[in-house]
Design a protein around this motif. Structure first.
Motif, PDB file in Angstrom:
ATOM      1  N   MET A 130       0.832  -1.210   0.000  1.00 25.77           N
ATOM      2  CA  MET A 130       0.000   0.000   0.000  1.00 25.77           C
ATOM      3  C   MET A 130       0.861   1.252   0.000  1.00 25.77           C
ATOM      4  SD  MET A 130      -3.176  -0.531   2.610  1.00 25.77           S
ATOM      5  CE  MET A 130      -3.799  -2.152   2.977  1.00 25.77           C
ATOM      6  N   VAL A 131       1.876   1.264   0.869  1.00 26.43           N
ATOM      7  CA  VAL A 131       2.736   2.450   0.957  1.00 26.43           C
ATOM      8  C   VAL A 131       3.594   2.583  -0.288  1.00 26.43           C
ATOM      9  CG1 VAL A 131       4.519   3.603   2.325  1.00 26.43           C
ATOM     10  CG2 VAL A 131       2.704   2.319   3.462  1.00 26.43           C
ATOM     11  N   GLN A 132       4.054   1.472  -0.834  1.00 27.56           N
ATOM     12  CA  GLN A 132       4.794   1.542  -2.101  1.00 27.56           C
ATOM     13  C   GLN A 132       3.918   2.149  -3.194  1.00 27.56           C
ATOM     14  OE1 GLN A 132       5.976  -2.692  -2.403  1.00 27.56           O
ATOM     15  NE2 GLN A 132       8.077  -1.957  -2.494  1.00 27.56           N
ATOM     16  N   PHE A 133       2.664   1.744  -3.228  1.00 28.05           N
ATOM     17  CA  PHE A 133       1.717   2.274  -4.209  1.00 28.05           C
ATOM     18  C   PHE A 133       1.525   3.773  -3.999  1.00 28.05           C
ATOM     19  CE2 PHE A 133      -2.919   2.590  -5.569  1.00 28.05           C
ATOM     20  CZ  PHE A 133      -2.621   2.631  -6.924  1.00 28.05           C
ATOM     21  N   ALA A 134       1.384   4.178  -2.725  1.00 29.08           N
ATOM     22  CA  ALA A 134       1.223   5.601  -2.421  1.00 29.08           C
ATOM     23  C   ALA A 134       2.456   6.387  -2.845  1.00 29.08           C
ATOM     24  CB  ALA A 134       0.971   5.789  -0.924  1.00 29.08           C
ATOM     25  N   ARG A 135       3.639   5.827  -2.594  1.00 27.58           N
ATOM     26  CA  ARG A 135       4.867   6.525  -2.963  1.00 27.58           C
ATOM     27  C   ARG A 135       4.960   6.695  -4.484  1.00 27.58           C
ATOM     28  NH1 ARG A 135       8.177   3.490  -0.303  1.00 27.58           N
ATOM     29  NH2 ARG A 135       8.228   4.823   1.532  1.00 27.58           N
ATOM     30  N   ALA A 136       4.605   5.651  -5.210  1.00 25.76           N
ATOM     31  CA  ALA A 136       4.660   5.736  -6.671  1.00 25.76           C
ATOM     32  C   ALA A 136       3.669   6.769  -7.197  1.00 25.76           C
ATOM     33  CB  ALA A 136       4.377   4.366  -7.284  1.00 25.76           C
TER      34      ALA A 136
END
Length: 423
Positions: A83-89
């Motif tokens: 989820m956080v990787q997705f948010a960062r991207a």
């Protein structure tokens, strides 16, 4: 600390989470096998058949100690991390906050829907639905909160789980004071006449959904799964698996402490279930201990793959300085290819396992034991590795990932703030 960085450079995909997801799917398919064995007595508090001997008993011993209630928290941690990787991207691409919230909401609704369909058609032990439901609940409540707030909530969840574990043990001790002849063993043990033991596929659908409803609620309220998701958020905010070389002491501590705690924590349940200590009817008393220590095990397994990724990345870095274009070896590359297509690989397990094992299919689950089922599970996982490696060489995503991406990336709304600006 903010949820994501404000830098506009889209981050490269990290190796460690994909390695962990690839291996995790082996643990998941192994963890599912007890529930496909039907027509023999099972303990309701532990899915394995009772009275196993020989190779079946060895497999059950290893499963309870190494796999059961350990794979699910690992899966949940990686789900939260993603989820956080997705948010960062999305922050790097300047996606508006409102649009990102809608994307994440659609993604979790899609997982919930896929999970229900998955359960209805093939496998009532689906984990996609619980994760989708938890995403819909946890993201609005906590995703944008401070790291300190998330740590506090996680601590409360772990504390409650520890209290429940102690209460379960205490209830078992109390039961020991009651004459065993008065125990209602039907409470804990039954011959499996569940959906996998029904010979008619049409007749198995409603029972499968009924069992899934229980599992959906249990997964959400188990405390270990939401705690693992929150841990995934915290790890991702700090880049623990994105930049494992920068977190080696932490990863080593997590692996060195987490795995022994998990393995030792699984021993009481294993001894009771196999009849080496007390009696299988009392296996319920250690379920809380199994879940609590399983959370430590899930983190420990993830940490191991962080360490492996750091080692591989250091070798690749040295090779690139000496030569050019070095990549992880074939084994790591194949595992990572599964991790990049983990949704498709996970669904593939049910597509293969359910028709082979269920009574409405070839019915292997009524004719083989734990050892034979474990062999089938490993072969199914190996087939997914070969399939995903082939897709990787062809430059193609998994089919389930394509569907989920199309649902997620609908037309974006407008907003002033961007994901990268959220603190």
């Amino acid at each position: 600390m903010g949820v994501v960085d404000t830098a506009r450079e889209v981050p490269r995909r990290a190796l460690a989470p994909d390695l962990a997801r690839g291996f995790m799917l082996l643990l998941i398919v192994l963890a599912n096998i007890p529930w496909f064995l039907y027509g023999v007595p099972h303990g309701l508090s532990v899915g394995h058949p009772t009275g196993a001997t020989g190779a079946d008993r060895v497999v059950q011993t290893l499963m309870i100690v190494l796999v059961d209630a350990r794979a699910l928290p690992m899966f949940a941690l990686l789900f939260g991390y993603g989820m956080v990787q997705f948010a960062r991207a999305q922050g790097a691409r300047g996606t508006p906050v409102a649009a990102f919230r809608a994307m994440l909401r659609r993604r979790h609704v899609a997982l919930l829907v896929i999970g229900v369909v998955h359960a209805a058609l093939l496998w009532y032990g689906d984990v996609l639905g619980p994760y989708g439901l938890l995403g819909l609940v946890l993201v609005p409540l906590l995703f944008w909160r401070s790291t300190r707030a998330i740590r506090i909530v996680r601590g409360v969840l772990v504390g409650l789980l520890a209290v429940f574990a102690a209460l379960w043990v205490a209830s078992g001790v109390a039961l020991l004071s009651v004459p065993q002849e008065s125990w209602d063993t039907a409470m804990w043990m039954s011959a499996t006449t569940d959906a996998n033991g029904i010979s008619s596929y049409a007749a198995s659908i409603l029972p499968r959904l009924g069992e899934y409803a229980f599992i959906l609620g249990f997964s959400v309220f188990s405390l270990s799964v939401p705690a693992a998701i929150l841990t995934g958020w915290l790890w991702a905010r700090e880049g623990v698996l994105d930049r494992p070389a920068e977190h080696l002491p932490r990863l080593r501590r997590t692996a060195v402490v987490g795995l022994p705690v998990a393995w030792l924590g699984g021993v009481p349940l294993m001894l009771v279930h196999t009849g080496a200590w007390l009696t299988p009817e009392l296996s319920f008393m250690f379920i809380g201990v199994q879940m609590l220590t399983g959370l430590a095990g899930g983190l420990g397994y993830a940490a191991v793959f962080g360490l492996i990724a750091a080692r591989l990345q250091s070798r690749v870095g040295a090779a690139e300085r000496d030569a050019a274009g070095a990549k992880p070896g074939p084994v790591a590359g194949a595992l990572a290819s599964v991790g990049r297509r983990s949704l498709s690989a996970y669904l593939w397990q049910s597509v293969a396992m359910a028709p082979l094992m269920a009574a409405w299919g070839f019915g292997l689950g009524g004719r083989i034991g734990s050892a034979g089922a474990a062999a089938v599970a490993v072969l199914i996982w190996l087939a997914s590795v070969g399939w995903c490696a082939w897709l990787d060489r062809a430059g193609r995503p998994g089919p389930a990932e394509v569907v989920l991406r199309r649902v997620t990336y609908l037309e974006r709304g407008r907003s002033v703030a961007t994901v990268g600006e959220v603190r």
